[in-house]
Design a protein around this motif. Structure first.
Motif, mmCIF file in Angstrom:
data_model
loop_
_atom_site.group_PDB
_atom_site.id
_atom_site.type_symbol
_atom_site.label_atom_id
_atom_site.label_comp_id
_atom_site.label_asym_id
_atom_site.label_seq_id
_atom_site.Cartn_x
_atom_site.Cartn_y
_atom_site.Cartn_z
ATOM 1 N N THR A 172 0.821 -1.217 0.000
ATOM 2 C CA THR A 172 0.000 0.000 0.000
ATOM 3 C C THR A 172 0.852 1.264 0.000
ATOM 4 N N LEU A 173 2.165 1.116 0.126
ATOM 5 C CA LEU A 173 3.053 2.272 0.208
ATOM 6 C C LEU A 173 3.690 2.580 -1.144
ATOM 7 N N ARG A 174 3.775 3.858 -1.455
ATOM 8 C CA ARG A 174 4.480 4.330 -2.645
ATOM 9 C C ARG A 174 5.227 5.592 -2.237
ATOM 10 N N GLY A 175 6.521 5.440 -2.073
ATOM 11 C CA GLY A 175 7.300 6.570 -1.582
ATOM 12 C C GLY A 175 6.873 6.933 -0.180
ATOM 13 N N ASN A 176 6.465 8.170 0.021
ATOM 14 C CA ASN A 176 6.054 8.655 1.342
ATOM 15 C C ASN A 176 4.550 8.577 1.564
ATOM 16 N N PHE A 177 3.853 7.847 0.696
ATOM 17 C CA PHE A 177 2.395 7.874 0.735
ATOM 18 C C PHE A 177 1.765 6.491 0.861
ATOM 19 N N TYR A 178 0.620 6.473 1.544
ATOM 20 C CA TYR A 178 -0.278 5.320 1.534
ATOM 21 C C TYR A 178 -1.206 5.498 0.345
ATOM 22 N N ILE A 179 -1.304 4.460 -0.500
ATOM 23 C CA ILE A 179 -2.132 4.527 -1.691
ATOM 24 C C ILE A 179 -3.490 3.910 -1.393
ATOM 25 N N THR A 180 -4.541 4.681 -1.582
ATOM 26 C CA THR A 180 -5.888 4.236 -1.220
ATOM 27 C C THR A 180 -6.450 3.192 -2.182
ATOM 28 N N GLY A 181 -5.938 3.165 -3.401
ATOM 29 C CA GLY A 181 -6.510 2.274 -4.411
ATOM 30 C C GLY A 181 -7.616 2.940 -5.209
#
Length: 586
Positions: A451-460
């Motif tokens: 769920t992580l991409r760089g410094n972010f949580y990706i909601t989908g």
């Protein structure tokens, strides 16, 4: 508590200094006149100055509910009950915070004494909207056990999967589901306690109603750390089996104070009715933590199914001031004849679960005079974005980010995209992880890491931000339709469809096409008045309507009229089921 800061302090943006939640609760419960609705005219200052220090120890039962009990005893709580239940058959239950505390302590003693449960043990609770469901929530908090809610529509195999996967030691359910549990209990080696809510005894089960008559209400709430696991919600992904979303005492117990204060706009004088099913995380949002954070009354009507007439009569008869329902619910309500109903107490309406069509919000306002304030979040989060009181509402938008989250639109490499460009909706989690986010997917570090991409949580979810900072939902990442090089989100097409008088409901998915790869297909539930019309001609009329309402390339090249759309218990349309039907017939 953050949610109970007075209006003047909020306007001055000085209340968001580093205050520990429990001490703020004790301080501000002394003056209920200060707990008034907030006008968010200074939205940017509110976001900029928002700070919240999460205490080392926190337990919602002790640090919030019991504080309201103390205030009741001191005569400082408004006359509304803490909990108000009806069933449409003349039966009614009202509990003050003091009564809720006493009954939940009895329930807690049953868990620890009769069921021999210890802190951290997992308890599956599958109950409809009956008072015992709320007691189970609070009892699990008091004992430090981990509650795992489930919808009553679960099948025998669903229950088996959850018991085995969660390694649950106890299950609490009713007569309807008990036979299914008995049929698979031997396959669940961790399960050693079964509680049933029933008027009748059942062999091998503890009868909760009888046990509550004989147990003490003296119980000491466990002292839980803020980051201890508090609840697990099973949530389905796009592929594979349901995954376990783990929430801590701070992620929901504290995080949902943001919902109660900023989105629901609740005060101790309010009566809050949320129609969500008990198996959906939205019940934790708006039927437990958010309203009780504010000292508001939780109202519920036990209905076998969502019937618009029953809902409208209840809103008219009872002093409900804040109402929350899924978009499907509002769509059903505006299709009914609302002219004979008067909602004297209703002042604030919200919606979540799916985007709500602008046409529905317009019809609701015409008939009630009230806006619908849309909110966006997930089982993994609290409110991510919302339309807040005092903000201009842009129909179809999910509003602006809640003060707890830094929300951005990202490309595939994790770069922040400028306004107007579509991408993935993400929440910044580094260097500091926000407290309103889930802890992890239980026993699944790989999925958690994904769920992580760089410094972010990706909601989908896919979306974009406009020039004014409002966020707009496009689609779940796997629902985006790619046709002849165009990217098409189903929501915009559905919003155009529902403007046509023949359309009651619709669901848009991709459909295989030899020339374009895939095209837009609409499944439509027709208004009964149009069922006798020439179906092929009606399809053409609807297609032309969509071409005029939105970009012509987005119109549904395929249309199928159906009796009803497949939906989850929470009212969400099962687009994956429709998409599978389309692509499975290639």
């Amino acid at each position: 508590m953050l949610a109970l800061v007075n209006t003047q302090m909020l306007l001055q943006a000085k209340c968001f200094q580093r205050l520990a939640i429990p001490s703020v609760v004790r301080l501000l419960h002394k003056d209920y006149k200060s707990v008034t609705p907030q006008n968010f005219s200074d939205y940017e200052s509110m976001r900029r100055d928002f700070k919240l220090k999460v205490p080392e120890y926190f337990n919602f039962a002790h640090d919030v509910l019991d504080q309201w009990t103390n205030s009741e005893k001191a005569g400082k709580k408004p006359s509304n009950p803490a909990f108000w239940w009806i069933n449409g058959k003349g039966e009614e239950v009202r509990w003050s915070f003091e009564e809720l505390g006493s009954l939940s302590r009895k329930f807690a003693n049953i868990l620890t004494e009769a069921c021999a449960l210890k802190r951290g043990d997992r308890v599956i609770v599958i109950l409809p909207k009956i008072p015992e469901w709320w007691l189970a929530n609070v009892a699990c908090l008091r004992t430090g056990t981990v509650m795992i809610p489930g919808t009553t529509q679960l099948t025998q195999n669903d229950v088996l999967y959850r018991l085995q996967t969660a390694k649950a030691k106890c299950i609490i359910t009713n007569e309807e589901l008990a036979p299914a549990v008995d049929a698979i209990a031997s396959k669940c080696e961790d399960l050693h306690s079964k509680l049933i809510v029933s008027q009748n005894p059942r062999e091998g089960w503890g009868n909760l109603k009888e046990m509550m008559k004989h147990v003490s209400d003296t119980h000491t709430c466990v002292k839980t750390k803020h980051d201890e696991l508090m609840a697990i919600y099973f949530t389905s992904g796009t592929t594979g089996s349901p995954k376990m979303t783990g929430h801590t005492h701070s992620s929901y117990g504290l995080g949902l104070s943001i919902n109660g204060r900023f989105w629901l706009d609740l005060t101790p004088s309010d009566v809050m009715w949320n129609t969500a099913d008990t198996g959906w995380a939205k019940s934790a949002w708006s039927s437990v933590f958010a309203p009780w954070t504010q000292g508001a009354c939780v109202f519920t009507h036990y209905l076998p199914r969502f019937e618009s007439t029953d809902i409208l009569e209840t809103l008219s008869k009872f002093p409900i001031s804040v109402f929350c329902s899924a978009p499907t619910g509002y769509r059903m309500l505006v299709q009914d004849d609302m002219s004979s109903y008067k909602f004297k107490h209703l002042k604030h309406c919200v919606s979540a679960g799916e985007p709500i069509n602008p046409e529905v919000t317009e019809q609701w306002k015409q008939r009630t005079g009230l806006d619908i304030y849309e909110g966006y979040g997930q089982t993994e989060t609290v409110l991510i974005c919302g339309n807040f009181k005092g903000m201009k509402i842009k129909p179809g938008s999910m509003g602006k980010p809640s003060p707890a989250f830094d929300v951005k639109i990202l490309d595939a490499n994790g770069n922040v995209l400028p306004p107007g460009q579509e991408g993935d909706i993400g929440i910044r989690v580094l260097p500091d992880r926000p407290f309103g986010l889930f802890a992890y997917y239980v026993d699944d570090p790989t999925k958690t890491a994904s769920t992580l991409r760089g410094n972010f949580y990706i909601t989908g979810d896919k979306g974009y931000m406009d020039e004014d900072g409002y966020f707009w939902f496009v689609a779940r990442a796997d629902d985006v339709i790619l046709s002849s090089g165009y990217r098409i989100g189903p929501f915009e097409v559905e919003s155009a469809l529902i403007e046509h008088p023949a359309v009651v409901e619709s669901a848009v998915v991709s459909s295989p096409d030899a020339l374009r790869g895939e095209v837009v297909k609409a499944f439509i539930v027709l208004n009964p008045e149009y069922k006798s019309h020439d179906q092929e001609q009606l399809k053409k009329e609807i297609q032309e309507h969509v071409k005029k309402s939105t970009a012509p390339y987005k119109y549904p090249r395929k249309i199928e009229f159906i009796q009803e759309l497949p939906k989850t218990i929470s009212g969400k349309i099962k687009r994956k089921e429709l998409k599978k039907k389309e692509w499975g017939t290639i």
